[in-house]
Design a protein around this motif. Sequence first.
Motif, short mmCIF file in Angstrom:
data_model
loop_
_atom_site.label_atom_id
_atom_site.label_comp_id
_atom_site.label_asym_id
_atom_site.label_seq_id
_atom_site.Cartn_x
_atom_site.Cartn_y
_atom_site.Cartn_z
N MET A 1 1.39 5.68 15.14
CA MET A 1 1.65 6.92 14.40
C MET A 1 2.09 8.02 15.37
SD MET A 1 -0.81 8.83 11.61
CE MET A 1 -0.70 7.42 10.51
N GLU A 2 3.11 8.76 15.01
CA GLU A 2 3.67 9.76 15.90
C GLU A 2 2.90 11.08 15.82
OE1 GLU A 2 7.89 10.23 15.66
OE2 GLU A 2 8.21 8.19 14.97
N ASN A 3 3.17 11.98 16.77
CA ASN A 3 2.54 13.30 16.77
C ASN A 3 3.59 14.41 16.76
OD1 ASN A 3 3.50 13.10 19.34
ND2 ASN A 3 1.55 13.49 20.35
N VAL A 4 4.76 14.09 16.22
CA VAL A 4 5.85 15.07 16.11
C VAL A 4 6.25 15.18 14.64
CG1 VAL A 4 8.22 15.66 16.76
CG2 VAL A 4 6.70 14.55 18.41
N ILE A 5 6.31 16.42 14.14
CA ILE A 5 6.65 16.66 12.74
C ILE A 5 8.08 16.21 12.43
CG2 ILE A 5 7.26 18.50 11.13
CD1 ILE A 5 4.42 18.21 10.96
N LYS A 6 8.22 15.43 11.37
CA LYS A 6 9.54 15.11 10.83
C LYS A 6 9.63 15.81 9.47
CE LYS A 6 10.17 10.58 13.03
NZ LYS A 6 10.38 9.12 12.80
N HIS A 7 10.19 17.02 9.49
CA HIS A 7 10.21 17.78 8.24
C HIS A 7 11.44 17.44 7.41
CE1 HIS A 7 12.28 20.29 11.25
NE2 HIS A 7 13.05 20.69 10.25
N ASN A 8 11.30 17.62 6.12
CA ASN A 8 12.36 17.28 5.19
C ASN A 8 12.55 18.42 4.20
OD1 ASN A 8 14.12 16.16 3.34
ND2 ASN A 8 13.13 14.16 3.32
N TRP A 181 1.54 16.48 2.69
CA TRP A 181 0.74 16.62 3.91
C TRP A 181 -0.75 16.61 3.59
CZ3 TRP A 181 3.44 16.21 8.27
CH2 TRP A 181 4.80 16.54 8.22
N ASN A 182 -1.53 16.25 4.61
CA ASN A 182 -2.99 16.25 4.50
C ASN A 182 -3.59 17.09 5.61
OD1 ASN A 182 -3.36 14.05 2.39
ND2 ASN A 182 -2.21 12.93 3.96
N PHE A 183 -4.66 17.82 5.28
CA PHE A 183 -5.49 18.49 6.28
C PHE A 183 -6.86 17.83 6.25
CE2 PHE A 183 -2.32 21.82 5.82
CZ PHE A 183 -2.23 22.34 7.12
N LEU A 184 -7.34 17.42 7.43
CA LEU A 184 -8.63 16.76 7.53
C LEU A 184 -9.43 17.37 8.68
CD1 LEU A 184 -10.60 14.49 6.72
CD2 LEU A 184 -9.41 13.00 8.35
N PRO A 185 -10.52 18.08 8.35
CA PRO A 185 -11.34 18.68 9.42
C PRO A 185 -12.04 17.59 10.24
CG PRO A 185 -11.82 19.66 7.27
CD PRO A 185 -10.99 18.44 7.02
N ASP A 186 -12.03 17.77 11.55
CA ASP A 186 -12.80 16.93 12.47
C ASP A 186 -14.04 17.74 12.82
OD1 ASP A 186 -13.91 15.48 14.48
OD2 ASP A 186 -12.08 15.26 15.66
N ASN A 196 0.14 12.65 7.67
CA ASN A 196 0.64 11.94 6.50
C ASN A 196 0.89 10.50 6.95
OD1 ASN A 196 3.11 12.01 7.86
ND2 ASN A 196 4.00 13.56 6.51
N LYS A 197 1.72 9.77 6.23
CA LYS A 197 1.93 8.36 6.55
C LYS A 197 2.64 8.14 7.89
CE LYS A 197 2.26 6.94 1.69
NZ LYS A 197 3.16 6.36 0.66
N GLU A 198 3.33 9.18 8.37
CA GLU A 198 4.16 9.03 9.56
C GLU A 198 3.65 9.74 10.80
OE1 GLU A 198 7.87 10.53 8.22
OE2 GLU A 198 8.46 8.67 7.21
N VAL A 199 2.77 10.72 10.64
CA VAL A 199 2.41 11.56 11.77
C VAL A 199 0.95 12.00 11.68
CG1 VAL A 199 3.16 13.66 10.60
CG2 VAL A 199 3.12 13.61 13.08
N LYS A 200 0.34 12.20 12.83
CA LYS A 200 -1.00 12.77 12.91
C LYS A 200 -1.02 13.75 14.08
CE LYS A 200 -4.73 10.32 12.28
NZ LYS A 200 -5.84 9.34 12.51
N ILE A 201 -1.41 15.00 13.80
CA ILE A 201 -1.38 16.04 14.81
C ILE A 201 -2.73 16.74 14.87
CG2 ILE A 201 -0.34 18.24 15.50
CD1 ILE A 201 2.23 17.32 14.19
N SER A 202 -3.27 16.86 16.07
CA SER A 202 -4.46 17.67 16.31
C SER A 202 -4.01 19.11 16.50
CB SER A 202 -5.20 17.18 17.55
OG SER A 202 -6.03 18.20 18.07
N LEU A 203 -4.47 20.00 15.61
CA LEU A 203 -4.06 21.40 15.75
C LEU A 203 -4.63 22.01 17.03
CD1 LEU A 203 -4.21 22.94 12.17
CD2 LEU A 203 -2.35 21.77 13.33
N ARG A 204 -5.82 21.59 17.42
CA ARG A 204 -6.40 22.12 18.65
C ARG A 204 -5.55 21.74 19.86
NH1 ARG A 204 -12.69 21.92 19.26
NH2 ARG A 204 -12.36 23.77 17.98
#
Length: 229
Positions: A1-8, A181-186, A196-204
């Motif tokens: 899974m990538e960590n770069v946004i692919k926006h549409n 998109w999904n937001f999931l607190p850690d 989402n299905k293609e990317v996961k990004i840690s906001l921190r």
Amino acid sequence: MENVIKHNPELWLKNLPEEANYWYGVISGFPNKQKQAESFRKKASGELPFPTVLRPFLIKNSETSILDVGAGPHTVIGLAGLKEKIKIVAIDPLADVYNEILSAFNIVPAIMTQQGIAEELDLDNLGQFDLVYSRNAIDHSYNPIKAIENMLLATKKTGTLFIEGAVNEGKRQNYHGLHQWNFLPDEENGDMLLWNKEVKISLRKHFQNKCSIKARRNGKTFYLIIKHC
């Protein structure tokens, strides 16, 4: 899974009319949404109480400037029972459409929503705010990272960016319409994951050394607080 946004943005624009149609039903009360329409009118008038979760960010003995991003037809920030002075600017990508619908049904909200897209905020005209707020909207954007970056720019150095919404709403809605998109607190370290299905990004990790991130979960709801470092 990538960590770069692919926006549409093209898909986002294609799905916007569905959101407008939903709110037309709520505002008009048709079909079979009369109770929703009555509730909408009350909320639009500003009769609801100021949100408890936002009270800690009000400035004592001064006016608090607030930007509501993705406000919809009217801001969800109630005005009833508020002793402190506040000034609210509400923006939404569909503001012009919503305002036409409101006018058609003779509804004048306490705070009129202005045209504005989070990823394209006109910071020169908007200025900076003590509190930048968004509820159930950033997961509807075509590039949530860019949206958050712009919202942080619109926040004063001494201010707060506060985002709330539903946990993993994109997955729950099966990625239909604007729900991409999904937001999931850690909760273990207060981080927030955007995925989402293609990317996961840690906001921190993304905002490392730029701002502080504090995320928590309350049942199906998340709260995200961001402050300049």
